[in-house]
Design an enzyme around this catalytic site. Structure first.
Site: not given
Length: 315
Positions: A126-127
Site C-alpha cells: 500500500c505504501y
C-alpha cells in the site's frame, strides 16, 4: 464464464476485503478457502488463487496453487522483487526462487500488458503504490534522494481502531521492508518514515520531498509545479484513476477524498528548489484488495475496473 477463485488467508483483513470486492463481481465466485483453522473447496478447480498471507506462507502456498493449475495474485512481498532485493529487505531466504522469473509486479498503471499474461502477480504494497505512482513519471524532472513521511490508518495491520489518539512511528530511514520496492519501481533512492494512526481506520497520506532537477530550478515555483503535475497527468490514463488535484480556498484535499474509492489523488507544490508531493489512497482498496481484483480482471481479459465500482467509487 464465471471464474472459480480461491483465497488463502480468507479470514485476515486483506482476505476479507478481497471477498467484499468479489461480492460485487458477477464474473467470479469463491470456490476454495484456506486459513489456519480450516480448508474448504477444491483447489484444483480454481483458475485463480489470491494469497492473502504473510511472506513465508505465500512462498509455501504459491507452488501448490501453480501445480494445481491456478494462476496467482500474491498480497505479500514474496514475489514483488528480484531475489537479492527481497532477501536483503525482508531479512529471510526466498523459499521459491524458481518462481520469481515469471512473476510480474501487479501495478496496472505501469505493467498492465505484462500482468495480462502472468502466471503469478505480486500485488504491490500500500505504501509503495502511492510513492511509485507519484514518483515514476518524474524521472529527469527531480533528482537525488526522496524523503517520504507517510501516515496510514490502522487497518493496515489490524481491524479495530483505538479510542485514544496514538501515532506510532516505526522502521524509519531505510529499514522498512518496503523501501527496496519503492526504489526498484520508482527509480529513485528513498528514505521513509511510516506513521500508523491508531485511531484512524483507513487511508494513506504519503508526503514526498525531493529536489528539482537543475533544469526546473530556473522556473518560478508555480511554473515548475505546473510542469510536474502535467507530467503526472500525462503518464496515466482514465482507467488508472491517478488524479492530479490542487487545494483551493474552498477545498483542501485529504484522505477523506480517497477512502472508499479506487483513486489515488496527487497534489504537488514547489518551494525553494524542492518538490513537495502528496499522494493519497485507500490502503485497503487501491493499496490492496481492489488493486488485486483489477489485476485479476487484466489476467482474464475483463475490463480493468469490472466489479470494483460496486465496492469502491471509481467515478
Amino acid at each position: 464464464m464465471v471464474l472459480n477463485v480461491g483465497i488463502y488467508g480468507d479470514t485476515g483483513m486483506v482476505g476479507q476485503e478481497i471477498e467484499r470486492v468479489l461480492a460485487h463481481h458477477d464474473r467470479a465466485g469463491i470456490g476454495f478457502r484456506q486459513n489456519s483453522r480450516r480448508r474448504q473447496g477444491a483447489l484444483d478447480e480454481c483458475q485463480l488463487v489470491f494469497l492473502a498471507t504473510k511472506d513465508p506462507e505465500s512462498m509455501q502456498f504459491a507452488p501448490q496453487a501453480l501445480n494445481a493449475g491456478a494462476r496467482i495474485i500474491d498480497m505479500s512481498g514474496a514475489f514483488r522483487l528480484p531475489r537479492r532485493l527481497f532477501e536483503a529487505g525482508y531479512g529471510m531466504d526466498h523459499l521459491a526462487p524458481e518462481l520469481l522469473e515469471d512473476a510480474v509486479y501487479g501495478l496496472p498503471a505501469l505493467f498492465a500488458d505484462q500482468i495480462a499474461g502472468a502466471p503469478l502477480v505480486g500485488n504491490p504494497g500500500c505504501y509503495p503504490t502511492s510513492v511509485i505512482l507519484a514518483l515514476n513519471p518524474l524521472k529527469g524532472m527531480v533528482q537525488g534522494e526522496a524523503t517520504i513521511v507517510a501516515t496510514s490508518g490502522n487497518s493496515g495491520a489490524r481491524r479495530e481502531v483505538e479510542q485514544e489518539p496514538d501515532e506510532v512511528t516505526y522502521s524509519f530511514g531505510r529499514r522498512h521492508k518496503h523501501v527496496p520496492e519503492m526504489e526498484y519501481y520508482s527509480g529513485f533512492r528513498v528514505n521513509f518514515t511510516p506513521i500508523v494512526l491508531r485511531s484512524v481506520f483507513a487511508g494513506i497520506n504519503a508526503n514526498i520531498r525531493i529536489e528539482l532537477a537543475d533544469g526546473l530550478k530556473s522556473f518560478p515555483a508555480h511554473e515548475a509545479g505546473r510542469r510536474l503535475i502535467e507530467a503526472i497527468a500525462s503518464a496515466y490514463t482514465d482507467e488508472d484513476l491517478v488524479l492530479p488535484v490542487a487545494d483551493s480556498e474552498d477545498r483542501q484535499w485529504g484522505t477523506r477524498d480517497v477512502v472508499g474509492t479506487h483513486k489515488l489523488a496527487i497534489k504537488v507544490g514547489v518551494d525553494d528548489g524542492y518538490a513537495y508531493i502528496c499522494a493519497m489512497e485507500d490502503n485497503l482498496g487501491k493499496g490492496a484488495a481492489s488493486q488485486a481484483v483489477e489485476n485479476m480482471n487484466l489476467m482474464f481479459g475483463l475490463p480493468r475496473l469490472y466489479g470494483i465500482d460496486g465496492a469502491y467509487s471509481t467515478g
